[in-house]
Scaffold this motif. Structure first.
Motif, PDB file in Angstrom:
ATOM      1  N   HIS A 173       2.774  13.325   7.126  1.00  0.00           N
ATOM      2  CA  HIS A 173       1.536  12.963   6.444  1.00  0.00           C
ATOM      3  C   HIS A 173       0.703  14.178   6.080  1.00  0.00           C
ATOM      4  O   HIS A 173      -0.315  14.062   5.447  1.00  0.00           O
ATOM      5  CB  HIS A 173       0.698  12.028   7.314  1.00  0.00           C
ATOM      6  N   LYS A 201       0.804  -1.221   0.000  1.00  0.00           N
ATOM      7  CA  LYS A 201       0.000   0.000   0.000  1.00  0.00           C
ATOM      8  C   LYS A 201       0.840   1.275   0.000  1.00  0.00           C
ATOM      9  O   LYS A 201       0.319   2.361   0.101  1.00  0.00           O
ATOM     10  CB  LYS A 201      -0.909   0.013   1.242  1.00  0.00           C
ATOM     11  N   GLU A 254     -12.232   4.788   4.203  1.00  0.00           N
ATOM     12  CA  GLU A 254     -11.134   5.358   4.984  1.00  0.00           C
ATOM     13  C   GLU A 254     -10.640   4.355   6.020  1.00  0.00           C
ATOM     14  O   GLU A 254     -11.407   3.846   6.834  1.00  0.00           O
ATOM     15  CB  GLU A 254     -11.588   6.641   5.685  1.00  0.00           C
ATOM     16  N   TYR A 279      -2.859   7.928  10.833  1.00  0.00           N
ATOM     17  CA  TYR A 279      -3.214   8.673   9.626  1.00  0.00           C
ATOM     18  C   TYR A 279      -4.261   7.897   8.843  1.00  0.00           C
ATOM     19  O   TYR A 279      -4.509   6.721   9.121  1.00  0.00           O
ATOM     20  CB  TYR A 279      -1.971   8.951   8.773  1.00  0.00           C
ATOM     21  N   ARG A 308      -5.747   6.496   5.236  1.00  0.00           N
ATOM     22  CA  ARG A 308      -5.558   6.196   3.817  1.00  0.00           C
ATOM     23  C   ARG A 308      -6.838   5.522   3.330  1.00  0.00           C
ATOM     24  O   ARG A 308      -7.715   5.188   4.115  1.00  0.00           O
ATOM     25  CB  ARG A 308      -4.338   5.303   3.592  1.00  0.00           C
ATOM     26  N   ARG A 309      -6.939   5.325   2.030  1.00  0.00           N
ATOM     27  CA  ARG A 309      -8.147   4.689   1.501  1.00  0.00           C
ATOM     28  C   ARG A 309      -7.836   3.296   0.987  1.00  0.00           C
ATOM     29  O   ARG A 309      -6.781   3.067   0.415  1.00  0.00           O
ATOM     30  CB  ARG A 309      -8.739   5.538   0.374  1.00  0.00           C
TER      31      ARG A 309
END
Ligand SMILES: [Zn+2]
Length: 153
Positions: free
Chosen positions: A152, A85, A137, A128, A130-131
């Motif tokens: 970030h 990722k 999310e 944080y 991310r998708r």
């Protein structure tokens, strides 16, 4: 007309169930979740119903410390196989064992130029968002050097 459900769009999920503590909508309040045993004192990462050390159910969930020190590390210099990722093209990154004052060590990516990694480096927990592949999310985390600001933002 296709009307997406606004609330589900903003629903966040932890990178792994039972790993994070606090409201995921407020990142500055998110911590790693731990389980500590009132019988033997063992503390482990993640929420658990039984003590990993003595097997008793005398456990309670705690929020782990945000600060730790780098106990050991390695640098990943080749793109991991599978559903990686991270950034494309791949850039080398550090992975380390972060020693927390709660009495345990946590394996985590270390958001830091690999050349700056050293044993004893002071680190700060950093959640944080991310998708995932469905656009959902996901709240993930790493540790970054303390007092150096976010990587970030
Ligand atoms: Zn125990």
């Amino acid at each position: 007309m296709d009307t997406a459900d606004e609330s589900s769009v903003h629903e966040r999920a932890p990178i792994r169930q039972g790993l994070l503590s606090g409201p995921l909508a407020q990142l500055d309040r998110v911590r790693l979740a731990g389980t500590t045993c009132t019988s033997c004192g063992e503390t482990v990462l993640g929420v658990s119903e039984l003590c990993a050390n003595c097997g008793r159910d005398t456990v309670r969930e705690i929020a782990l410390s945000e600060r730790g020190t780098l106990w050991s590390y390695t640098v990943i210099r080749h793109r991991p196989p599978g559903a990686y990722k991270g950034p494309e093209p791949f850039v080398p990154f550090g992975v380390g064992l972060v020693e927390l004052p709660d009495g345990l060590r946590v394996m985590s990516p270390i958001a830091c130029v690999p050349d700056k990694l050293r044993i004893g480096l002071e680190l700060q927990f950093k959640p944080y968002v991310r998708r995932d592949e469905n656009g959902r999310e996901i709240v993930a985390f790493d540790f970054e050097p303390a007092n150096e600001g976010s990587t970030h933002d």
